[in-house]
Design an enzyme around this catalytic site. Structure first.
Site, mmCIF file in Angstrom:
data_model
loop_
_atom_site.group_PDB
_atom_site.id
_atom_site.type_symbol
_atom_site.label_atom_id
_atom_site.label_comp_id
_atom_site.label_asym_id
_atom_site.label_seq_id
_atom_site.Cartn_x
_atom_site.Cartn_y
_atom_site.Cartn_z
ATOM 1 C CG HIS A 22 -0.305 -0.199 2.515
ATOM 2 N ND1 HIS A 22 0.152 -1.436 2.930
ATOM 3 C CD2 HIS A 22 -0.028 0.654 3.540
ATOM 4 C CE1 HIS A 22 0.672 -1.332 4.146
ATOM 5 N NE2 HIS A 22 0.576 -0.065 4.535
ATOM 6 C CG HIS A 76 1.320 5.099 4.278
ATOM 7 N ND1 HIS A 76 0.465 5.036 5.366
ATOM 8 C CD2 HIS A 76 1.990 3.910 4.255
ATOM 9 C CE1 HIS A 76 0.606 3.872 5.965
ATOM 10 N NE2 HIS A 76 1.528 3.166 5.320
#
Length: 204
Positions: A190, A192
């Site tokens: 992922h 950020h």
């Protein structure tokens, strides 16, 4: 996932109320639930505001290995525990699986057929978003990326800059944590997207 357990009697409405933003606690009643996920508990805090305002759901993680449930404020510890549980390959299910399946809610800001972007439930800045691939396909961390996933990684980065520019026109930071010393606590790759204020350098 075990059935949701209401533990209002354990923490009390006052404790639940203390976890909500100050602006939401006036003239409200609160309900605090915990959903077990492995060694973590995720609480769902629902507050009921005055008439005319919509109920809102807040989420926060609690660790179940403690004698008393408390919020994990040590991301390094969380990363070490996640690394110890991580298995090469597909890896165990993560909180993102529940979000992608619709079992758990998220504050979505973007979605297409390959990725989802939503607000982090524990923001480190005024704007803190996460961009994740819908199909993990072995991408438990960035160092597990295959050559045939180059296009997907580029797409994730493109979406990250799009939502970052929209949310933080004065600038933002993109972060990908990798492995234990990179402080990765969720083994589903992922990005950020962090901004909304003047960020400092160097990062920790």
């Amino acid at each position: 996932i075990c059935p949701m357990r209401r533990i209002r009697s354990l923490v009390g409405a006052a404790s639940a109320r203390s976890l909500l933003p100050p602006s939401t606690t006036r003239h409200t009643t609160t309900e605090l639930f915990f959903v077990p996920l492995g060694s973590w508990y995720t609480s769902l805090i629902k507050y009921h505001p005055p008439r005319g305002m919509s109920p809102t759901l807040y989420t926060q993680g609690f660790h179940s290995s403690q004698k008393h449930l408390k919020m994990p404020n040590d991301e390094v510890t969380a990363a070490k525990e996640a690394a110890a549980q991580h298995i090469d390959g597909a890896g165990p299910p993560t909180v993102f699986d529940n979000i992608l399946s619709g079992k758990w809610p998220c504050d979505k800001v973007y979605e297409d057929d390959r990725c989802l972007a939503f607000r982090d439930i524990s923001p480190q800045a005024p704007s803190h978003l996460l961009v994740i691939p819908k199909d993990r396909d072995g991408l438990t961390k960035i160092t597990k990326a295959r050559e045939d996933q180059k296009e997907l990684l580029g797409h994730l980065l493109y979406v990250a800059q799009e939502v970052g520019e929209k949310e933080c026109p004065k600038g933002f930071r993109l972060v990908i944590n990798n492995g234990e010393e990179g402080c990765q606590s969720v083994y589903h790759v992922h990005i950020h997207v962090i901004g909304g204020k003047q960020l400092k350098w160097p990062p920790g």
